[in-house]
Design a protein around this motif. Structure first.
Motif, PDB file in Angstrom:
ATOM      1  N   ARG A  34       0.413  -0.991   0.205  1.00  0.00           N
ATOM      2  CA  ARG A  34       0.124  -0.427   0.479  1.00  0.00           C
ATOM      3  C   ARG A  34       0.782   1.638  -0.069  1.00  0.00           C
ATOM      4  NH1 ARG A  34      -3.238  -3.765   3.584  1.00  0.00           N
ATOM      5  NH2 ARG A  34      -2.123  -2.271   5.139  1.00  0.00           N
ATOM      6  N   THR A  35       1.753   1.014   0.478  1.00  0.00           N
ATOM      7  CA  THR A  35       3.153   2.237   0.985  1.00  0.00           C
ATOM      8  C   THR A  35       3.860   2.470  -0.560  1.00  0.00           C
ATOM      9  OG1 THR A  35       3.245   1.943   3.319  1.00  0.00           O
ATOM     10  CG2 THR A  35       5.005   3.043   1.909  1.00  0.00           C
ATOM     11  N   ARG A  36       4.361   1.394  -0.876  1.00  0.00           N
ATOM     12  CA  ARG A  36       4.811   1.370  -2.396  1.00  0.00           C
ATOM     13  C   ARG A  36       3.811   2.310  -3.891  1.00  0.00           C
ATOM     14  NH1 ARG A  36       8.873  -0.446  -5.282  1.00  0.00           N
ATOM     15  NH2 ARG A  36       8.385  -1.021  -7.830  1.00  0.00           N
ATOM     16  N   ARG A  37       2.685   2.118  -2.990  1.00  0.00           N
ATOM     17  CA  ARG A  37       1.321   1.755  -4.019  1.00  0.00           C
ATOM     18  C   ARG A  37       0.807   3.330  -3.748  1.00  0.00           C
ATOM     19  NH1 ARG A  37      -2.276   0.072  -7.468  1.00  0.00           N
ATOM     20  NH2 ARG A  37      -0.580  -1.906  -7.514  1.00  0.00           N
ATOM     21  N   GLY A  72       8.779  15.959 -14.618  1.00  0.00           N
ATOM     22  CA  GLY A  72       9.604  14.568 -15.525  1.00  0.00           C
ATOM     23  C   GLY A  72      10.347  13.651 -14.434  1.00  0.00           C
ATOM     24  N   LEU A  73      10.795  12.786 -15.000  1.00  0.00           N
ATOM     25  CA  LEU A  73      10.946  11.989 -13.999  1.00  0.00           C
ATOM     26  C   LEU A  73      12.807  12.487 -13.696  1.00  0.00           C
ATOM     27  CD1 LEU A  73      11.251   8.596 -16.207  1.00  0.00           C
ATOM     28  CD2 LEU A  73       9.615   9.054 -13.888  1.00  0.00           C
ATOM     29  N   ASP A  74      13.490  13.523 -13.755  1.00  0.00           N
ATOM     30  CA  ASP A  74      14.716  13.861 -13.340  1.00  0.00           C
ATOM     31  C   ASP A  74      14.193  14.570 -11.855  1.00  0.00           C
ATOM     32  OD1 ASP A  74      17.028  12.855 -14.133  1.00  0.00           O
ATOM     33  OD2 ASP A  74      17.755  14.122 -15.263  1.00  0.00           O
ATOM     34  N   ALA A  75      12.448  15.281 -11.894  1.00  0.00           N
ATOM     35  CA  ALA A  75      12.405  16.663 -10.655  1.00  0.00           C
ATOM     36  C   ALA A  75      12.191  15.439  -9.534  1.00  0.00           C
ATOM     37  CB  ALA A  75      11.631  17.301 -11.905  1.00  0.00           C
ATOM     38  N   LEU A  76      11.724  14.290  -9.856  1.00  0.00           N
ATOM     39  CA  LEU A  76      11.482  12.977  -8.691  1.00  0.00           C
ATOM     40  C   LEU A  76      12.562  13.101  -7.893  1.00  0.00           C
ATOM     41  CD1 LEU A  76      10.167  10.334 -10.507  1.00  0.00           C
ATOM     42  CD2 LEU A  76       8.863  11.882  -9.518  1.00  0.00           C
ATOM     43  N   SER A  77      12.641  13.383  -6.454  1.00  0.00           N
ATOM     44  CA  SER A  77      13.313  13.138  -5.695  1.00  0.00           C
ATOM     45  C   SER A  77      12.462  12.312  -4.151  1.00  0.00           C
ATOM     46  CB  SER A  77      13.826  14.406  -4.925  1.00  0.00           C
ATOM     47  OG  SER A  77      13.133  14.626  -4.043  1.00  0.00           O
ATOM     48  N   LEU A  78      13.708  11.420  -3.763  1.00  0.00           N
ATOM     49  CA  LEU A  78      13.016  11.162  -2.169  1.00  0.00           C
ATOM     50  C   LEU A  78      12.422  12.245  -1.063  1.00  0.00           C
ATOM     51  CD1 LEU A  78      16.003   8.333  -1.946  1.00  0.00           C
ATOM     52  CD2 LEU A  78      13.967   8.277  -3.175  1.00  0.00           C
ATOM     53  N   GLY A  79      13.261  12.534  -0.594  1.00  0.00           N
ATOM     54  CA  GLY A  79      13.063  14.086  -0.342  1.00  0.00           C
ATOM     55  C   GLY A  79      12.057  14.223  -0.773  1.00  0.00           C
ATOM     56  N   GLY A  80      11.476  14.722  -2.287  1.00  0.00           N
ATOM     57  CA  GLY A  80      10.246  15.588  -2.417  1.00  0.00           C
ATOM     58  C   GLY A  80       9.155  14.615  -2.459  1.00  0.00           C
ATOM     59  N   LEU A  81       9.253  13.660  -2.319  1.00  0.00           N
ATOM     60  CA  LEU A  81       7.520  12.537  -2.538  1.00  0.00           C
ATOM     61  C   LEU A  81       7.712  12.660  -1.094  1.00  0.00           C
ATOM     62  CD1 LEU A  81       9.038   9.965  -4.888  1.00  0.00           C
ATOM     63  CD2 LEU A  81       7.127  11.180  -5.059  1.00  0.00           C
ATOM     64  N   ALA A  82       8.613  12.328  -0.136  1.00  0.00           N
ATOM     65  CA  ALA A  82       8.067  11.992   1.230  1.00  0.00           C
ATOM     66  C   ALA A  82       7.634  13.350   1.516  1.00  0.00           C
ATOM     67  CB  ALA A  82       9.920  12.213   1.963  1.00  0.00           C
ATOM     68  N   ASN A 142       8.159   8.573   5.155  1.00  0.00           N
ATOM     69  CA  ASN A 142       9.383   9.394   5.335  1.00  0.00           C
ATOM     70  C   ASN A 142      10.413   8.349   3.895  1.00  0.00           C
ATOM     71  OD1 ASN A 142      11.022   6.755   6.382  1.00  0.00           O
ATOM     72  ND2 ASN A 142       9.725   7.568   8.274  1.00  0.00           N
ATOM     73  N   LYS A 143      11.391   9.430   4.049  1.00  0.00           N
ATOM     74  CA  LYS A 143      12.185   9.513   2.967  1.00  0.00           C
ATOM     75  C   LYS A 143      13.281   8.189   3.147  1.00  0.00           C
ATOM     76  CE  LYS A 143      16.796  11.533   1.218  1.00  0.00           C
ATOM     77  NZ  LYS A 143      17.585  13.177   1.177  1.00  0.00           N
ATOM     78  N   SER A 144      13.477   8.005   4.488  1.00  0.00           N
ATOM     79  CA  SER A 144      14.277   6.678   4.506  1.00  0.00           C
ATOM     80  C   SER A 144      13.366   4.787   3.930  1.00  0.00           C
ATOM     81  CB  SER A 144      14.599   6.328   5.969  1.00  0.00           C
ATOM     82  OG  SER A 144      13.305   6.518   6.804  1.00  0.00           O
ATOM     83  N   ALA A 145      12.155   5.711   4.149  1.00  0.00           N
ATOM     84  CA  ALA A 145      11.695   4.082   4.239  1.00  0.00           C
ATOM     85  C   ALA A 145      11.110   4.207   1.809  1.00  0.00           C
ATOM     86  CB  ALA A 145       9.591   4.702   4.559  1.00  0.00           C
ATOM     87  N   ILE A 146      11.033   4.788   1.628  1.00  0.00           N
ATOM     88  CA  ILE A 146      11.088   5.465  -0.214  1.00  0.00           C
ATOM     89  C   ILE A 146      12.610   4.980  -0.465  1.00  0.00           C
ATOM     90  CG2 ILE A 146      11.158   6.875  -1.426  1.00  0.00           C
ATOM     91  CD1 ILE A 146       8.911   8.866   0.428  1.00  0.00           C
ATOM     92  N   ALA A 147      13.565   5.084   0.231  1.00  0.00           N
ATOM     93  CA  ALA A 147      14.230   5.085   0.000  1.00  0.00           C
ATOM     94  C   ALA A 147      14.863   3.315   0.038  1.00  0.00           C
ATOM     95  CB  ALA A 147      16.043   5.732   0.577  1.00  0.00           C
ATOM     96  N   GLY A 148      14.196   2.952   1.316  1.00  0.00           N
ATOM     97  CA  GLY A 148      14.310   1.135   1.377  1.00  0.00           C
ATOM     98  C   GLY A 148      13.259   0.390   0.048  1.00  0.00           C
ATOM     99  N   LEU A 149      12.190   1.212  -0.335  1.00  0.00           N
ATOM    100  CA  LEU A 149      11.051   0.820  -1.167  1.00  0.00           C
ATOM    101  C   LEU A 149      11.785   0.299  -2.452  1.00  0.00           C
ATOM    102  CD1 LEU A 149       8.310   2.421   0.090  1.00  0.00           C
ATOM    103  CD2 LEU A 149       7.816   0.000   0.352  1.00  0.00           C
TER     104      LEU A 149
END
Length: 224
Positions: free
Chosen positions: A28-31, A45-55, A61-68
């Motif tokens: 669910r989190t991944r989706r 664009g895809l380059d503008a995506l960042s782990l922090g921005g999505l968090a 949080n950012k670390s969870a996104i990095a883990g995914l």
């Protein structure tokens, strides 16, 4: 006498259900992250995506996104895959009730126009945005985008080929040429509607595709 742990190999009260729950939460989190990311990428664009921005916008949080996803490239590849699912559900699946061949081609055109017009992706067609971004940048992300586009045009060309075989389009019609022209007209409508904020582009595209197909022998009654 065997204890529950030695008899089953598991500690008492642990039967895999906890693992299943964690996996479900992870899915669910991944989706949720991907659904936010595809919308952002369709605009920036895809380059503008960042782990922090999505968090900052997704419920994790950012670390969870990095883990995914492991890395930014991993995230980008997952976003392209999710965008393909959304695109298929919006364009291909709703056109399937139409008969294979010319009717399916015309249904796909209609569903594509609807997909772009109602902004299934906030920035219009996701793949129009990212193919321009990555067309001169070799690597796994470019390959994933190119594969998605090739699959779409190949499916469209296959339906044209069926139409030719059924006599719905003139003998000698080149399916790949027709698919290329149809896709170019749809893409132009998407881009013009965004740039000029003018939905008349969709009407122009439908009229142009109709003319294109009729010039290859399509029965006008099928294209109403």
């Amino acid at each position: 006498m065997a204890t529950p742990e030695t008899a089953t190999g598991k500690r008492p009260g642990t039967d895999g259900s906890a693992t299943d729950l964690r996996r479900a939460r992870g899915d669910r989190t991944r989706r949720a992250v991907l659904d936010q990311a595809v919308q952002d990428a369709s605009v920036h664009g895809l380059d503008a995506l960042s782990l922090g921005g999505l968090a900052a916008t997704a419920p994790v949080n950012k670390s969870a996104i990095a883990g995914l996803f492991g890395s930014k490239e991993g995230l980008q590849l997952a976003v392209v895959a999710r965008a393909r699912e959304i695109y298929t559900d919006a364009v291909v699946v709703p056109a399937r009730p139409a008969g294979r061949g010319l009717a399916r081609v015309w249904a796909l055109v209609g569903r594509w126009i609807d997909y772009s017009r109602r902004r299934v992706f906030r920035g219009g067609c996701f793949f129009r945005t990212v193919e321009i971004e990555f067309d001169m940048r070799p690597g796994p992300v470019r390959d994933a985008v190119a594969e998605a586009q090739a699959d779409w045009e190949g499916y469209l060309a296959h339906q044209v080929e069926i139409a030719v075989g059924a006599g719905e389009l003139s003998a000698g019609t080149d399916p790949e040429q027709v698919a290329f022209e149809v896709n170019a007209l749809l893409s132009a409508a998407n881009d013009r509607s965004l740039l000029f904020d003018d939905e008349r582009a969709y009407g122009y595209a439908v009229a142009a595709v109709r003319t294109l197909l009729e010039s290859r022998g399509a029965d006008p009654a099928t294209l109403r």
